[in-house]
Design a protein around this motif. Structure first.
Motif, PDB file in Angstrom:
ATOM      1  N   PHE A 171       1.003  -1.056   0.172  1.00 59.29           N
ATOM      2  CA  PHE A 171       0.074   0.032   0.087  1.00 59.29           C
ATOM      3  C   PHE A 171       0.786   1.341   0.040  1.00 59.29           C
ATOM      4  O   PHE A 171       0.619   2.289  -0.794  1.00 59.29           O
ATOM      5  CB  PHE A 171      -1.072   0.030   1.136  1.00 59.29           C
ATOM      6  CG  PHE A 171      -2.001   0.899   1.424  1.00 59.29           C
ATOM      7  CD1 PHE A 171      -3.054   1.065   0.497  1.00 59.29           C
ATOM      8  CD2 PHE A 171      -1.374   2.282   2.153  1.00 59.29           C
ATOM      9  CE1 PHE A 171      -4.007   2.379   0.707  1.00 59.29           C
ATOM     10  CE2 PHE A 171      -2.403   3.259   2.101  1.00 59.29           C
ATOM     11  CZ  PHE A 171      -3.570   3.353   1.402  1.00 59.29           C
ATOM     12  N   VAL A 172       1.753   1.305   0.870  1.00 61.49           N
ATOM     13  CA  VAL A 172       2.659   2.510   1.142  1.00 61.49           C
ATOM     14  C   VAL A 172       3.304   2.787  -0.060  1.00 61.49           C
ATOM     15  O   VAL A 172       3.785   3.948  -0.636  1.00 61.49           O
ATOM     16  CB  VAL A 172       3.364   2.659   2.449  1.00 61.49           C
ATOM     17  CG1 VAL A 172       4.463   3.544   2.586  1.00 61.49           C
ATOM     18  CG2 VAL A 172       2.267   2.457   3.653  1.00 61.49           C
ATOM     19  N   ASN A 174       3.691   1.307  -3.176  1.00 60.05           N
ATOM     20  CA  ASN A 174       3.077   1.080  -4.537  1.00 60.05           C
ATOM     21  C   ASN A 174       3.079   2.329  -5.677  1.00 60.05           C
ATOM     22  O   ASN A 174       2.626   3.375  -5.078  1.00 60.05           O
ATOM     23  CB  ASN A 174       1.551   0.706  -4.371  1.00 60.05           C
ATOM     24  CG  ASN A 174       1.284  -0.141  -5.477  1.00 60.05           C
ATOM     25  OD1 ASN A 174       1.491   0.373  -6.784  1.00 60.05           O
ATOM     26  ND2 ASN A 174       0.442  -1.167  -5.521  1.00 60.05           N
ATOM     27  N   PRO A 175       3.925   2.218  -6.375  1.00 61.31           N
ATOM     28  CA  PRO A 175       3.950   3.489  -7.508  1.00 61.31           C
ATOM     29  C   PRO A 175       2.542   3.845  -8.133  1.00 61.31           C
ATOM     30  O   PRO A 175       2.159   4.798  -8.504  1.00 61.31           O
ATOM     31  CB  PRO A 175       4.683   2.832  -8.449  1.00 61.31           C
ATOM     32  CG  PRO A 175       4.695   1.583  -8.660  1.00 61.31           C
ATOM     33  CD  PRO A 175       4.382   1.103  -7.398  1.00 61.31           C
ATOM     34  N   ILE A 176       1.516   2.857  -8.019  1.00 61.50           N
ATOM     35  CA  ILE A 176       0.227   3.269  -8.269  1.00 61.50           C
ATOM     36  C   ILE A 176      -0.624   3.780  -7.022  1.00 61.50           C
ATOM     37  O   ILE A 176      -0.477   3.426  -5.761  1.00 61.50           O
ATOM     38  CB  ILE A 176      -0.693   1.960  -8.629  1.00 61.50           C
ATOM     39  CG1 ILE A 176       0.124   0.996  -9.994  1.00 61.50           C
ATOM     40  CG2 ILE A 176      -2.033   2.431  -9.285  1.00 61.50           C
ATOM     41  CD1 ILE A 176       0.128   1.848 -11.121  1.00 61.50           C
ATOM     42  N   GLY A 177      -1.025   4.911  -7.378  1.00 58.56           N
ATOM     43  CA  GLY A 177      -2.051   5.792  -6.450  1.00 58.56           C
ATOM     44  C   GLY A 177      -3.101   4.851  -6.031  1.00 58.56           C
ATOM     45  O   GLY A 177      -3.931   4.164  -6.745  1.00 58.56           O
ATOM     46  N   ILE A 178      -3.274   4.761  -4.652  1.00 58.01           N
ATOM     47  CA  ILE A 178      -4.373   3.683  -3.973  1.00 58.01           C
ATOM     48  C   ILE A 178      -5.309   4.644  -3.014  1.00 58.01           C
ATOM     49  O   ILE A 178      -4.773   5.365  -2.112  1.00 58.01           O
ATOM     50  CB  ILE A 178      -3.806   2.663  -3.226  1.00 58.01           C
ATOM     51  CG1 ILE A 178      -3.049   1.743  -4.431  1.00 58.01           C
ATOM     52  CG2 ILE A 178      -4.955   1.680  -2.700  1.00 58.01           C
ATOM     53  CD1 ILE A 178      -2.426   0.488  -3.734  1.00 58.01           C
ATOM     54  N   LEU A 179      -6.648   4.527  -3.009  1.00 58.46           N
ATOM     55  CA  LEU A 179      -7.602   4.985  -2.310  1.00 58.46           C
ATOM     56  C   LEU A 179      -8.534   4.152  -1.540  1.00 58.46           C
ATOM     57  O   LEU A 179      -8.832   3.267  -2.376  1.00 58.46           O
ATOM     58  CB  LEU A 179      -8.408   6.111  -2.850  1.00 58.46           C
ATOM     59  CG  LEU A 179      -7.779   7.376  -3.167  1.00 58.46           C
ATOM     60  CD1 LEU A 179      -8.841   8.351  -4.182  1.00 58.46           C
ATOM     61  CD2 LEU A 179      -7.381   8.487  -1.987  1.00 58.46           C
ATOM     62  N   ILE A 180      -8.824   4.053  -0.488  1.00 60.34           N
ATOM     63  CA  ILE A 180      -9.779   3.264   0.174  1.00 60.34           C
ATOM     64  C   ILE A 180     -11.101   4.179   0.647  1.00 60.34           C
ATOM     65  O   ILE A 180     -10.763   4.920   1.697  1.00 60.34           O
ATOM     66  CB  ILE A 180      -9.091   2.310   1.273  1.00 60.34           C
ATOM     67  CG1 ILE A 180      -8.130   1.661   0.762  1.00 60.34           C
ATOM     68  CG2 ILE A 180     -10.485   1.595   1.918  1.00 60.34           C
ATOM     69  CD1 ILE A 180      -7.394   0.496   1.770  1.00 60.34           C
ATOM     70  N   THR A 181     -12.189   3.895   0.327  1.00 59.68           N
ATOM     71  CA  THR A 181     -13.265   4.617   0.443  1.00 59.68           C
ATOM     72  C   THR A 181     -14.307   3.792   1.052  1.00 59.68           C
ATOM     73  O   THR A 181     -14.486   2.629   0.895  1.00 59.68           O
ATOM     74  CB  THR A 181     -13.835   5.324  -0.564  1.00 59.68           C
ATOM     75  OG1 THR A 181     -14.310   4.756  -1.435  1.00 59.68           O
ATOM     76  CG2 THR A 181     -12.731   6.382  -1.216  1.00 59.68           C
ATOM     77  N   GLU A 182     -15.225   4.334   1.989  1.00 62.69           N
ATOM     78  CA  GLU A 182     -16.434   3.770   2.314  1.00 62.69           C
ATOM     79  C   GLU A 182     -17.588   3.495   1.179  1.00 62.69           C
ATOM     80  O   GLU A 182     -17.484   4.680   0.366  1.00 62.69           O
ATOM     81  CB  GLU A 182     -17.123   4.296   3.447  1.00 62.69           C
ATOM     82  CG  GLU A 182     -16.273   4.322   4.698  1.00 62.69           C
ATOM     83  CD  GLU A 182     -17.067   4.872   5.851  1.00 62.69           C
ATOM     84  OE1 GLU A 182     -18.330   5.071   5.781  1.00 62.69           O
ATOM     85  OE2 GLU A 182     -16.446   4.780   6.926  1.00 62.69           O
ATOM     86  N   ASN A 192      -2.575   6.270  -0.167  1.00 65.41           N
ATOM     87  CA  ASN A 192      -1.240   6.079  -0.144  1.00 65.41           C
ATOM     88  C   ASN A 192      -0.641   7.332  -0.742  1.00 65.41           C
ATOM     89  O   ASN A 192      -0.879   8.168  -1.113  1.00 65.41           O
ATOM     90  CB  ASN A 192      -0.692   4.612  -0.930  1.00 65.41           C
ATOM     91  CG  ASN A 192      -0.931   4.808  -2.322  1.00 65.41           C
ATOM     92  OD1 ASN A 192      -1.584   5.898  -2.811  1.00 65.41           O
ATOM     93  ND2 ASN A 192      -0.129   3.729  -2.987  1.00 65.41           N
ATOM     94  N   PRO A 193       0.833   7.186  -0.385  1.00 60.13           N
ATOM     95  CA  PRO A 193       1.791   8.563  -0.833  1.00 60.13           C
ATOM     96  C   PRO A 193       1.495   8.715  -2.551  1.00 60.13           C
ATOM     97  O   PRO A 193       1.664   9.901  -2.934  1.00 60.13           O
ATOM     98  CB  PRO A 193       2.942   8.190  -0.382  1.00 60.13           C
ATOM     99  CG  PRO A 193       2.723   7.395   0.679  1.00 60.13           C
ATOM    100  CD  PRO A 193       1.647   6.440   0.347  1.00 60.13           C
ATOM    101  N   SER A 194       1.400   7.667  -3.151  1.00 60.86           N
ATOM    102  CA  SER A 194       1.433   7.826  -4.686  1.00 60.86           C
ATOM    103  C   SER A 194       0.246   8.659  -5.017  1.00 60.86           C
ATOM    104  O   SER A 194       0.209   9.462  -6.024  1.00 60.86           O
ATOM    105  CB  SER A 194       1.485   6.451  -5.388  1.00 60.86           C
ATOM    106  OG  SER A 194       2.922   5.853  -5.277  1.00 60.86           O
TER     107      SER A 194
END
Length: 548
Positions: A171-172, A174-182, A192-194
């Motif tokens: 998660f941290v 990963n070069p791909i941007g990751i969002l977790i939403t409800e 994540n930082p990306s």
């Protein structure tokens, strides 16, 4: 007396150590462990209630049987039970003497083997002459089950910890941007930082906000449909969109979504990729394809077109020399002007033609700029041109006349955009691509150069800036397209010709509005000739050429 299944059996002292004392034996019925009393020969005398319950035998059936009838141990000696019993028991001064703990099995009437923890105590009858052994057997099934469950839980916790650690790293880092939403309302729980870099926001500032508040818009889909489709179809494999950053810069993105549950809450994991540069590259390739189609046309027509113009000019000159009437001379002059304009247009078409390669030489970029400004005519208005150059500016590999044509095109466009009055600024600088190896300096280069694996170690950047109204945002992606123009009577080949010239130089050209919002900036990037000390490998030095 206090009894529990971990203690050795104890007897009430009645003055004699009597194995048959009823009061003592009844007390053993209250113990959780199976208790078996043996005589000196290892024969069974009695079992307590727990022993009978585990073995499922009647007491009368067991009486007189040797202990190996209901107990098993790997090294039990059936021919010398007394010796075996003595080897695992302790003779003491009373019934409280401790024995070793053995892993053994208790055999039931149904021939089932129950794992037990066995302890053996030798009882010396003293004056009574009633000596023997007491065996306590603890049922280990529940204990082993508990130990197994504890071990399984421990292993599961370790696996979970390992899994969480791997997910955290994935998660941290990963070069791909990751969002977790409800899933219910789109509230962002993790990012994540990306992803924070893609959105260009400070760390942690998007947590707790709604996805709608991030500047993200989806192509052809609203957020309610996005949530519903993710939940109903088990995810969205790919959808495009845009992000409007805090600096009012639009980024092209592509994202996918997958629903999952965490702590009984439905959530979505969203991956986001910034494809802005890829889209620019795609536009560049599309423009190049258009140019190649024009090259094919120009290459076959320009030569014949110039021959026709040459014939017309020759005849016009002949008529002009042999005509006495002034009205006829004026008409011939108009013919000559039209032909010269046609020849100028053919030269612009020649810029597209592969049949007109640049004559590359070692050139001084400052000299080219100074000469271009000198020949630039600003007679229609009041234009001031300011030139600034980096110290120790590199030489370039270029066709001097073609680069002058490019700069004069920029100057002419700048003059027109400012209404023939104002200030034009020209700046020259080195762009080093060697030190970064394509990592840190790549952002200073146009995408078409960044995709070339830095075959050239460095570039000289020449920028021309005006203070006019700038380029309309809707036209930014089209200004270098062939035949695109906003000028009345324009043919749309000026900047397209510039792009063609710079491409033949293995360089790049860009056009954009200035960062302060006043005017436009056009820049060209030309391959540099570096000093010997600036190039670690001689193989990367361009071949020596004649100077401009």
């Amino acid at each position: 007396m206090n009894y529990n299944y971990t203690n050795e059996p104890q007897f009430k002292n009645s003055g004699k150590k009597d194995l048959f004392n009823i009061e003592n034996f009844l007390a053993l019925d209250n113990i959780y462990d199976a208790i078996v009393i043996l005589d000196n020969d290892g024969k069974i005398l009695r079992l307590n209630k727990r022993g009978l319950q585990l073995s499922e035998y009647e007491e009368t059936t067991l009486a007189g049987k040797t202990m190996d009838f209901i107990f098993e141990h790997p090294d039990m000696n059936r021919d010398d039970l007394t010796g075996w019993l003595d080897s695992y028991s302790k003779r003491g001064n009373g019934p409280s003497a401790r024995s070793y703990s053995l892993d053994a099995s208790l055999k039931t009437r149904k021939e089932e083997l129950i794992p037990v923890d066995l302890k053996i105590v030798h009882i010396d009858g003293g004056d009574s002459g009633q000596s023997g052994y007491i065996i306590s057997a603890t049922d280990m099934r529940i204990t082993r089950q508990l130990l197994s469950e504890i071990l399984e839980r421990e292993l599961a916790m370790r696996k979970l910890s390992t899994s969480e650690s791997k997910f955290s790293k994935l998660f941290v880092f990963n070069p791909i941007g990751i969002l977790i939403t409800e899933l219910e309302d789109g509230t962002i729980t993790d990012i994540n930082p990306s992803a924070e870099e893609i959105f260009e926001i400070p760390e942690g500032s998007l947590r707790g906000k709604n996805l709608k508040e991030t500047g993200l818009t989806l192509t052809g889909m609203d957020f309610e449909t996005f949530y519903e489709k993710t939940a109903m179809e088990g995810g969205i494999s790919e959808i495009s969109g845009e992000i409007l950053t805090s600096q009012n810069y639009i980024k092209k993105i592509r994202l996918s979504a997958t629903p999952f549950k965490f702590e009984s809450t439905a959530r979505i994991i969203i991956s986001i990729s910034d494809i802005t540069e890829n889209e620019k590259m795609r536009d560049t390739l599309r423009r190049k394809e258009k140019l190649e189609s024009i090259w094919n046309i120009a290459g076959s027509l320009v030569h014949d077109f110039n021959n026709i113009l040459g014939i017309i000019l020759g005849l016009a000159s002949y008529l002009k020399m042999n005509s006495s009437a002034s009205s006829k001379k004026e008409s011939v002059s108009q013919i000559e002007k039209a032909c010269l304009r046609g020849r100028e247009l053919s030269q612009e078409l020649m810029s597209f033609s592969k049949g007109a390669p640049p004559k590359i030489k070692r050139c001084n970029a400052i000299d080219i700029v100074n000469e271009s400004v000198k020949f630039f005519s600003a007679s229609k208005g009041d234009i001031a041109v300011q030139i600034s150059a980096q110290k120790d500016l590199w030489e370039i590999q270029a066709d001097k006349s073609q680069i002058m044509q490019v700069i004069e095109n920029f100057l002419s466009n700048a003059e027109e955009s400012m209404g023939y009055q104002g200030r034009i600024e020209i700046s020259l600088s080195n762009i080093d691509t060697y030190e970064s190896e394509g990592k840190s300096e790549i952002k200073n280069l146009p995408p078409q150069l960044g995709a070339r694996d830095f075959k050239t170690r460095g570039y000289v950047k020449i920028s021309v800036r005006d203070y006019g109204p700038g380029i309309p945002p809707e036209n930014l992606e089209k200004i270098f397209d062939p035949f695109f123009t906003t000028k009345p009577g324009g043919h749309g080949m000026g900047l397209a010709g510039v792009d063609a010239i710079i491409q033949t130089h293995n360089g790049a050209v860009t056009g954009q509005n200035s960062e302060d919002g006043h005017g436009a900036v056009f820049s060209i990037f030309l391959p540099a000739i570096l000093k010997e000390t600036d190039v670690p490998e001689k193989d990367n030095m361009p071949e020596k050429t004649n100077s401009c």
